[in-house]
Design an enzyme around this catalytic site. Sequence first.
Site, PDB file in Angstrom:
ATOM      1  N   ASP A 164      33.001   6.484  -0.502  1.00 45.14           N
ATOM      2  CA  ASP A 164      33.320   7.613  -1.380  1.00 45.14           C
ATOM      3  C   ASP A 164      33.795   8.849  -0.606  1.00 45.14           C
ATOM      4  O   ASP A 164      33.553   9.986  -1.011  1.00 45.14           O
ATOM      5  CB  ASP A 164      32.098   7.980  -2.254  1.00 45.14           C
ATOM      6  CG  ASP A 164      31.590   6.795  -3.028  1.00 45.14           C
ATOM      7  OD1 ASP A 164      32.427   5.991  -3.484  1.00 45.14           O
ATOM      8  OD2 ASP A 164      30.358   6.673  -3.184  1.00 45.14           O
TER       9      ASP A 164
ATOM     10  N   HIS B 285      37.716   4.057  -6.456  1.00 48.14           N
ATOM     11  CA  HIS B 285      38.603   5.006  -5.772  1.00 48.14           C
ATOM     12  C   HIS B 285      39.296   5.898  -6.804  1.00 48.14           C
ATOM     13  O   HIS B 285      39.977   5.393  -7.706  1.00 48.14           O
ATOM     14  CB  HIS B 285      39.644   4.253  -4.939  1.00 48.14           C
ATOM     15  CG  HIS B 285      39.036   3.442  -3.832  1.00 48.14           C
ATOM     16  ND1 HIS B 285      39.772   2.689  -2.964  1.00 48.14           N
ATOM     17  CD2 HIS B 285      37.745   3.294  -3.448  1.00 48.14           C
ATOM     18  CE1 HIS B 285      38.962   2.094  -2.101  1.00 48.14           C
ATOM     19  NE2 HIS B 285      37.724   2.449  -2.378  1.00 48.14           N
TER      20      HIS B 285
HETATM   21  P1  GDP Z   1      36.748   6.760  -2.373  1.00 42.06           P
HETATM   22  O1  GDP Z   1      35.838   5.693  -2.870  1.00 42.06           O
HETATM   23  O2  GDP Z   1      36.666   6.931  -0.894  1.00 42.06           O
HETATM   24  O3  GDP Z   1      38.168   6.607  -2.829  1.00 42.06           O
HETATM   25  O4  GDP Z   1      36.213   8.122  -2.998  1.00 42.06           O
HETATM   26  P2  GDP Z   1      35.728   8.356  -4.516  1.00 42.06           P
HETATM   27  O5  GDP Z   1      36.913   8.418  -5.402  1.00 42.06           O
HETATM   28  O6  GDP Z   1      34.640   7.400  -4.854  1.00 42.06           O
HETATM   29  O7  GDP Z   1      35.021   9.744  -4.385  1.00 42.06           O
HETATM   30  C1  GDP Z   1      35.695  10.876  -3.920  1.00 42.06           C
HETATM   31  C2  GDP Z   1      35.624  11.947  -5.022  1.00 42.06           C
HETATM   32  O8  GDP Z   1      36.012  13.193  -4.470  1.00 42.06           O
HETATM   33  C3  GDP Z   1      36.602  11.698  -6.143  1.00 42.06           C
HETATM   34  O9  GDP Z   1      36.072  12.218  -7.327  1.00 42.06           O
HETATM   35  C4  GDP Z   1      37.850  12.485  -5.730  1.00 42.06           C
HETATM   36  O10 GDP Z   1      38.648  12.894  -6.834  1.00 42.06           O
HETATM   37  C5  GDP Z   1      37.216  13.664  -5.068  1.00 42.06           C
HETATM   38  N1  GDP Z   1      37.977  14.266  -3.960  1.00 42.06           N
HETATM   39  C6  GDP Z   1      38.723  13.649  -3.009  1.00 42.06           C
HETATM   40  N2  GDP Z   1      39.140  14.541  -2.090  1.00 42.06           N
HETATM   41  C7  GDP Z   1      38.660  15.744  -2.479  1.00 42.06           C
HETATM   42  C8  GDP Z   1      38.708  17.055  -1.915  1.00 42.06           C
HETATM   43  O11 GDP Z   1      39.277  17.286  -0.868  1.00 42.06           O
HETATM   44  N3  GDP Z   1      38.038  18.030  -2.605  1.00 42.06           N
HETATM   45  C9  GDP Z   1      37.363  17.808  -3.768  1.00 42.06           C
HETATM   46  N4  GDP Z   1      36.749  18.818  -4.364  1.00 42.06           N
HETATM   47  N5  GDP Z   1      37.292  16.583  -4.314  1.00 42.06           N
HETATM   48  C10 GDP Z   1      37.909  15.564  -3.664  1.00 42.06           C
HETATM   49  P1  IMO Z   2      34.066   2.897  -2.164  1.00 39.15           P
HETATM   50  O1  IMO Z   2      35.197   1.971  -1.830  1.00 39.15           O
HETATM   51  C1  IMO Z   2      29.790   3.766  -1.920  1.00 39.15           C
HETATM   52  C2  IMO Z   2      27.092   0.335  -1.535  1.00 39.15           C
HETATM   53  C3  IMO Z   2      26.196   0.150  -2.756  1.00 39.15           C
HETATM   54  C4  IMO Z   2      24.965  -0.449  -2.096  1.00 39.15           C
HETATM   55  C5  IMO Z   2      25.570  -1.325  -1.006  1.00 39.15           C
HETATM   56  C6  IMO Z   2      25.667  -2.804  -1.385  1.00 39.15           C
HETATM   57  O2  IMO Z   2      34.152   3.510  -3.502  1.00 39.15           O
HETATM   58  O3  IMO Z   2      33.807   3.854  -1.054  1.00 39.15           O
HETATM   59  P2  IMO Z   2      27.255  -4.148  -3.074  1.00 39.15           P
HETATM   60  O4  IMO Z   2      27.390  -4.042  -4.544  1.00 39.15           O
HETATM   61  O5  IMO Z   2      28.524  -3.947  -2.328  1.00 39.15           O
HETATM   62  O6  IMO Z   2      26.553  -5.394  -2.637  1.00 39.15           O
HETATM   63  O7  IMO Z   2      26.263  -2.925  -2.682  1.00 39.15           O
HETATM   64  O8  IMO Z   2      26.860  -0.816  -0.757  1.00 39.15           O
HETATM   65  N1  IMO Z   2      28.540   0.417  -1.827  1.00 39.15           N
HETATM   66  C7  IMO Z   2      29.224   1.552  -1.896  1.00 39.15           C
HETATM   67  N2  IMO Z   2      28.819   2.838  -1.803  1.00 39.15           N
HETATM   68  N3  IMO Z   2      31.091   3.493  -2.088  1.00 39.15           N
HETATM   69  C8  IMO Z   2      31.509   2.220  -2.168  1.00 39.15           C
HETATM   70  O9  IMO Z   2      32.818   1.882  -2.249  1.00 39.15           O
HETATM   71  C9  IMO Z   2      30.558   1.181  -2.093  1.00 39.15           C
HETATM   72  N4  IMO Z   2      30.633  -0.168  -2.151  1.00 39.15           N
HETATM   73  C10 IMO Z   2      29.386  -0.618  -1.983  1.00 39.15           C
HETATM   74  O10 IMO Z   2      25.929   1.367  -3.392  1.00 39.15           O
HETATM   75  O11 IMO Z   2      24.224   0.561  -1.468  1.00 39.15           O
HETATM   76 MG    MG Z   3      34.269   5.430  -4.221  1.00 36.24          MG
END
Ligand code: GDP
Ligand code: IMO
Ligand code: MG
Length: 451
Positions: free
Chosen positions: A41, A69
Amino acid sequence: MASTMNSKQTELNGELQSCPCKKYKMGNNKVTVVLGAQWGDEGKGKLVDLLAQDSDIVCRCQGGNNAGHTVVVDGKEFDFHLLPSGIINSKCTSVIGNGVVIHLPGLFEELKKNEDKGMKDWQNRLIISDRAHLVLDIHQQVDGLQEAEKGKNSLGTTKKGIGPTYSSKASRNGIRIGDLLGDFQLFEEKFRTLAESYKRMFPSLVVDVESELTRYKKYGQQIRPLVRDTVSYLYKEIENGKRVLVEGANAAMLDIDFGTYPYVTSSNCSIGGVCTGLGLPPSVIGDVLGVVKAYTTRVGDGPFPTELKDDTGRLLQERGHEVGVTTKRVRRCGWLDLVVVRYTAMVNGYSHLCLTKLDILDTLKEIKIGIAYKLHGKRIDYFPSSMKELSEVEVEYVSMPGWRSSAAAARSMDQLPEAARHYIKTIEDFLYIPIKYIGVGPGRECIIFAD
Ligand code: GDP
Ligand code: IMO
Ligand code: MG
């Protein structure tokens, strides 16, 4: 002897003439990779969306719909779980590689949801590997049952069936996308064997085999036009000079080998997974971009040395809207841990970093960065593999004043508050890796290209 060798050589040369490896040379065309540098994340989706604008092909190489994502374009939010985030770019082809585990009902739901939001023409732009393994609903049920069995030692998985599917793959009774396209009787046999073996292990498992088979027969027809051998496809496209971007899912600290085992996912979410999950040779990998959140978050259980269980942790959680995209669980928050990022940099070899969510730190009076771990009073120079050790480490921090003004409006380095620039420089100096992109908001436009 020499003459035999010569005739063998001639024969071999003849064969080489028709070998695709001779015909297609990847040459100097390199693939760009985006990887999560912490516990997930970090904002990978946003960077991939940005880079997809200069890419022809965007690929997922591992994980499944445990990933979530987010991409925000013109105020509209898209969340991707199995689809590469580049799919909203109508000029990009998306590839789901052999290393990904695919829950077909989830995939069709995701396609429909994004189609409703305006994603166009995906039928001609989505390619799925015939070697990718299927996540079946029984895998998801087993994920839940295994978590329940572990009780207080549960891992906090997403319950998307990821662990059980990779286990089926490793124990060689998994079912692949390609199995849906051939003789359906073979698929049926594999499905029945798997269901029976799970039923023996988990008598409470509920599975209506006949209706599942009917459902999957239909999925097979639906998926057929999208499936192909992605290894030769990518090989040829790279040779043709196409710009390929790989979107890592999950993150290095969740990697089954290098992460905080057993509190990890079940795939290699570090650089190795890019090669094995797409069939790409290491020599074709170019830039490796590590995505680092300006603080640290973690969903699920497991040690987290810089975790903040206080008001600052709550502030990061609330300001950062730190709630899981996939499971809606609140993410645990803490200070940036450079011991973690330095360790994942060793594994992944980042050429550059993308620092995200700098704006979330805007209101803090004091900001800390974890720079070393001490165990039993002594600094350690390795990242502990033992979860007992990791939960006992004492973190050494550097502390600096916050900027208490808005980084969110900045679009260039000189528009950032001085203290924010100092924060960025401290990270670069510690890691010896240049920060190329700085995120200051969720939108596509909220990015600074560092000079
Ligand atoms: P990913 O799994 O790595 O793609 O990340 P996620 O989408 O799960 O979580 C990142 C969150 O932060 C999302 O809600 C994005 O819209 C938000 N985000 C990404 N970059 C920025 C940033 O630079 N600032 C802020 N405030 N939010 C961001
Ligand atoms: P993105 O791509 C955050 C974590 C789960 C759990 C562990 C194992 O959005 O960054 P699983 O279901 O994969 O067997 O869970 O891994 N986990 C993540 N945490 N972002 C993710 O993906 C994750 N994918 C798995 O929360 O702790
Ligand atoms: Mg994510």
